[in-house]
Design an enzyme around this catalytic site. Structure first.
Site, PDB file in Angstrom:
ATOM      1  N   ASN A   9       0.884  -1.169   0.000  1.00 50.90           N
ATOM      2  CA  ASN A   9       0.000   0.000   0.000  1.00 50.90           C
ATOM      3  C   ASN A   9       0.924   1.222   0.000  1.00 50.90           C
ATOM      4  O   ASN A   9       1.408   1.639   1.053  1.00 50.90           O
ATOM      5  CB  ASN A   9      -0.886  -0.041   1.247  1.00 50.90           C
ATOM      6  CG  ASN A   9      -1.911   1.077   1.272  1.00 50.90           C
ATOM      7  OD1 ASN A   9      -1.911   1.948   0.386  1.00 50.90           O
ATOM      8  ND2 ASN A   9      -2.772   1.077   2.267  1.00 50.90           N
ATOM      9  N   ARG A 105      -2.399  -2.156  -3.584  1.00 46.65           N
ATOM     10  CA  ARG A 105      -3.604  -1.334  -3.460  1.00 46.65           C
ATOM     11  C   ARG A 105      -3.473  -0.133  -4.412  1.00 46.65           C
ATOM     12  O   ARG A 105      -2.464   0.566  -4.407  1.00 46.65           O
ATOM     13  CB  ARG A 105      -3.714  -0.803  -2.048  1.00 46.65           C
ATOM     14  CG  ARG A 105      -4.954  -0.004  -1.902  1.00 46.65           C
ATOM     15  CD  ARG A 105      -4.880   0.972  -0.795  1.00 46.65           C
ATOM     16  NE  ARG A 105      -6.241   1.345  -0.456  1.00 46.65           N
ATOM     17  CZ  ARG A 105      -6.660   1.585   0.753  1.00 46.65           C
ATOM     18  NH1 ARG A 105      -5.843   1.478   1.754  1.00 46.65           N
ATOM     19  NH2 ARG A 105      -7.892   1.931   0.966  1.00 46.65           N
ATOM     20  N   HIS A 194     -12.709   3.579  -0.925  1.00 46.55           N
ATOM     21  CA  HIS A 194     -12.838   2.659   0.213  1.00 46.55           C
ATOM     22  C   HIS A 194     -13.538   1.360  -0.200  1.00 46.55           C
ATOM     23  O   HIS A 194     -14.103   0.659   0.648  1.00 46.55           O
ATOM     24  CB  HIS A 194     -13.655   3.276   1.377  1.00 46.55           C
ATOM     25  CG  HIS A 194     -12.975   4.402   2.086  1.00 46.55           C
ATOM     26  ND1 HIS A 194     -13.663   5.514   2.520  1.00 46.55           N
ATOM     27  CD2 HIS A 194     -11.686   4.594   2.436  1.00 46.55           C
ATOM     28  CE1 HIS A 194     -12.820   6.340   3.113  1.00 46.55           C
ATOM     29  NE2 HIS A 194     -11.604   5.815   3.069  1.00 46.55           N
ATOM     30  N   ARG A 255     -10.999  16.739   5.607  1.00 50.26           N
ATOM     31  CA  ARG A 255     -11.734  17.141   4.399  1.00 50.26           C
ATOM     32  C   ARG A 255     -13.140  17.600   4.753  1.00 50.26           C
ATOM     33  O   ARG A 255     -13.786  17.039   5.630  1.00 50.26           O
ATOM     34  CB  ARG A 255     -11.834  15.976   3.414  1.00 50.26           C
ATOM     35  CG  ARG A 255     -10.498  15.481   2.939  1.00 50.26           C
ATOM     36  CD  ARG A 255     -10.672  14.386   1.872  1.00 50.26           C
ATOM     37  NE  ARG A 255      -9.473  13.590   1.785  1.00 50.26           N
ATOM     38  CZ  ARG A 255      -9.429  12.266   1.885  1.00 50.26           C
ATOM     39  NH1 ARG A 255     -10.545  11.562   2.028  1.00 50.26           N
ATOM     40  NH2 ARG A 255      -8.283  11.632   1.813  1.00 50.26           N
ATOM     41  N   GLU A 402      -8.344  -4.234   5.209  1.00 53.22           N
ATOM     42  CA  GLU A 402      -8.145  -4.070   3.769  1.00 53.22           C
ATOM     43  C   GLU A 402      -6.972  -4.899   3.257  1.00 53.22           C
ATOM     44  O   GLU A 402      -7.033  -5.443   2.161  1.00 53.22           O
ATOM     45  CB  GLU A 402      -7.952  -2.580   3.462  1.00 53.22           C
ATOM     46  CG  GLU A 402      -9.248  -1.796   3.616  1.00 53.22           C
ATOM     47  CD  GLU A 402      -9.052  -0.318   3.894  1.00 53.22           C
ATOM     48  OE1 GLU A 402      -8.448   0.011   4.938  1.00 53.22           O
ATOM     49  OE2 GLU A 402      -9.484   0.516   3.083  1.00 53.22           O
TER      50      GLU A 402
END
Ligand code: ADP
Length: 416
Positions: A9, A105, A194, A255, A402
């Site tokens: 990742n 990923r 996601h 965000r 994940e």
């Protein structure tokens, strides 16, 4: 049958990795009711960070062994050389790891990639082209893929995309109401992110309540630093809160999430530059912007202390989640499960209660005692049900994983 998969990742200045032992990887995993073939054990993990900065840092963990050092790491190729050194120093050089495939990923797969994909030169090049849509993410993925394919030249490499799970969204959900020609020219549509997490968490939730995934309407709340909601019907995404970029939707750590696009025009006219606007909305808004820290634990403590700015931030954060919860109940025509996951979703019991309270009319009844018990000893190790016995909707907390999901999908593609 067991296999070792290396999961990568990577970002523009970091490489996270995990060596995962995947049990099974059987052909059933893609079906609506995959069993436990996805269980994985992490044998080693690490983080190479500050790539390209004056001093880089390496942290590697294998069982009880933890190695850490600092050195100059100018690029991702050197990052992988440092990873090789870490494995060698912890007693297992790369060529003795038994890695059968590498899973990468990749945040943005555009409309091109709808499933895990074997990486060849053309796929590698397309991932770089898609940097246009994900300038913060895809360039780092690309550089890591190029370097990893040199280091692990004899095994297949697989790209697992965060966007792929959402490619099942219907046009009504992914189309922005702008001139279609303009949208097509610039690749403007909702992609969602996601996806790896939404996929694994919805599948686990179905296993926990013992019902076939294919029959369920689920609303998955992935609440981490980044956050998104997904409406999952029969195991596939039909709507999600992130859009062209991960900026849309929920209030996040830094965000803003949804904001009137007129605010951007207003700020541009007020003299803000594009770079300042980008920085403001992506890095200085959300919980950080409203409250001053993006760590939800800080916010939680300040709410407990009765600080008004903290209380407002918490209310705005929870209100936006409820806004999407209501929307997706309508999109799905009702839900069988509501699933909380990621750092905030798994650990913040008061937030879960605030999100689910007062929704009895929808058949949503959280059990406060079960909810609090989830975090009695910190993060939950296993999925848990937190709805009351009379709730029509099962409410669950499901730890996301994940990396194991990337390993599972990689194993499934290369080993069948
Ligand atoms: P990322 O998007 O970086 O992967 P994570 O899923 O790790 O994020 O979630 C990080 C968030 O989880 C942080 O805001 C952190 O404060 C929050 N978090 C972790 N533990 C708790 C807790 N006990 N209570 C509230 N929030 C928590």
């Amino acid at each position: 049958m067991t296999q070792r998969i290396l999961v990568i990742n990577a970002g523009s200045s970091s490489i996270k990795y995990q060596l995962i032992h995947v049990a099974g990887g059987g052909a059933d995993s893609g079906s609506a009711d995959s069993g436990t073939a996805d269980s994985g054990v992490t044998l080693a993990s690490g983080l190479i960070e500050r790539i390209g900065e004056p001093l880089g840092r390496v942290k590697h963990r294998a069982g009880e062994t933890v190695l850490e050092w600092e050195t100059v790491i100018p690029d991702h190729t050197e990052g992988f050389a440092q990873m090789a050194r870490a494995f060698a120093e912890s007693g297992t050089p790369l060529d003795e790891l038994g890695v059968v495939a590498v899973g990468h990923r990749v945040v943005q797969g555009g409309s091109d990639f709808v499933e895990p994909t074997l990486i060849d030169d053309a796929v590698e090049a397309r991932i770089l082209e898609l940097a246009e849509l994900a300038p913060l993410h895809n360039p780092g993925h690309y550089r890591a893929i190029v370097a990893a394919r040199q280091v692990f030249a004899d095994v297949p490499h697989v790209a697992v995309f965060d966007t792929a799970f959402h490619q099942t969204m219907p046009p009504a959900a992914y189309t922005y109401a702008i001139d279609p020609a303009l949208a097509a020219r610039h690749g403007i549509r909702r992609y969602g992110f996601h996806g790896i997490s939404h996929q694994v968490v919805s599948r686990r939730a179905a296993e926990v309540i013992g019902r076939p995934l294919g029959e369920l309407n689920q609303i998955v709340l992935h609440l981490g630093n980044g956050a998104s909601v997904c409406a999952v019907r029969g195991g596939v995404s039909v709507d999600t809160s992130m859009g062209l970029t991960p900026l849309e939707g929920l209030v996040m750590g830094t965000r803003s999430g949804d904001i009137d696009p007129g605010v951007l025009l207003h700020l541009l006219r007020a003299g803000m530059t594009e770079a300042e606007l980008d920085d403001t909305l992506n890095k200085r808004s959300g919980v950080l912007g409203l409250f001053g820290s993006n760590d939800m634990r800080d916010l939680r403590a300040a709410v407990a202390a009765g600080e008004p700015a903290a209380e407002l931030t918490f209310d705005v954060y929870a209100h936006r989640i409820r806004h999407y919860l209501g929307a997706y109940l309508a999109v799905l025509g009702g839900a069988d499960t509501i699933v909380f996951t990621a750092g905030v979703g798994e650990n913040h019991a008061p937030l879960r209660e605030a999100v689910c309270s007062g929704l009895e009319w929808f058949g949503i009844e959280i059990d406060p005692a079960l909810n609090a018990a989830v975090n009695a000893d910190g993060p939950p190790a296993e999925p848990q049900v937190i709805s009351s016995a009379s709730s029509r909707v099962a409410i669950l907390v499901v730890p996301t994983d994940e990396e194991t999901e990337i390993a599972r999908q990689t194993a499934q593609l290369v080993l069948g």
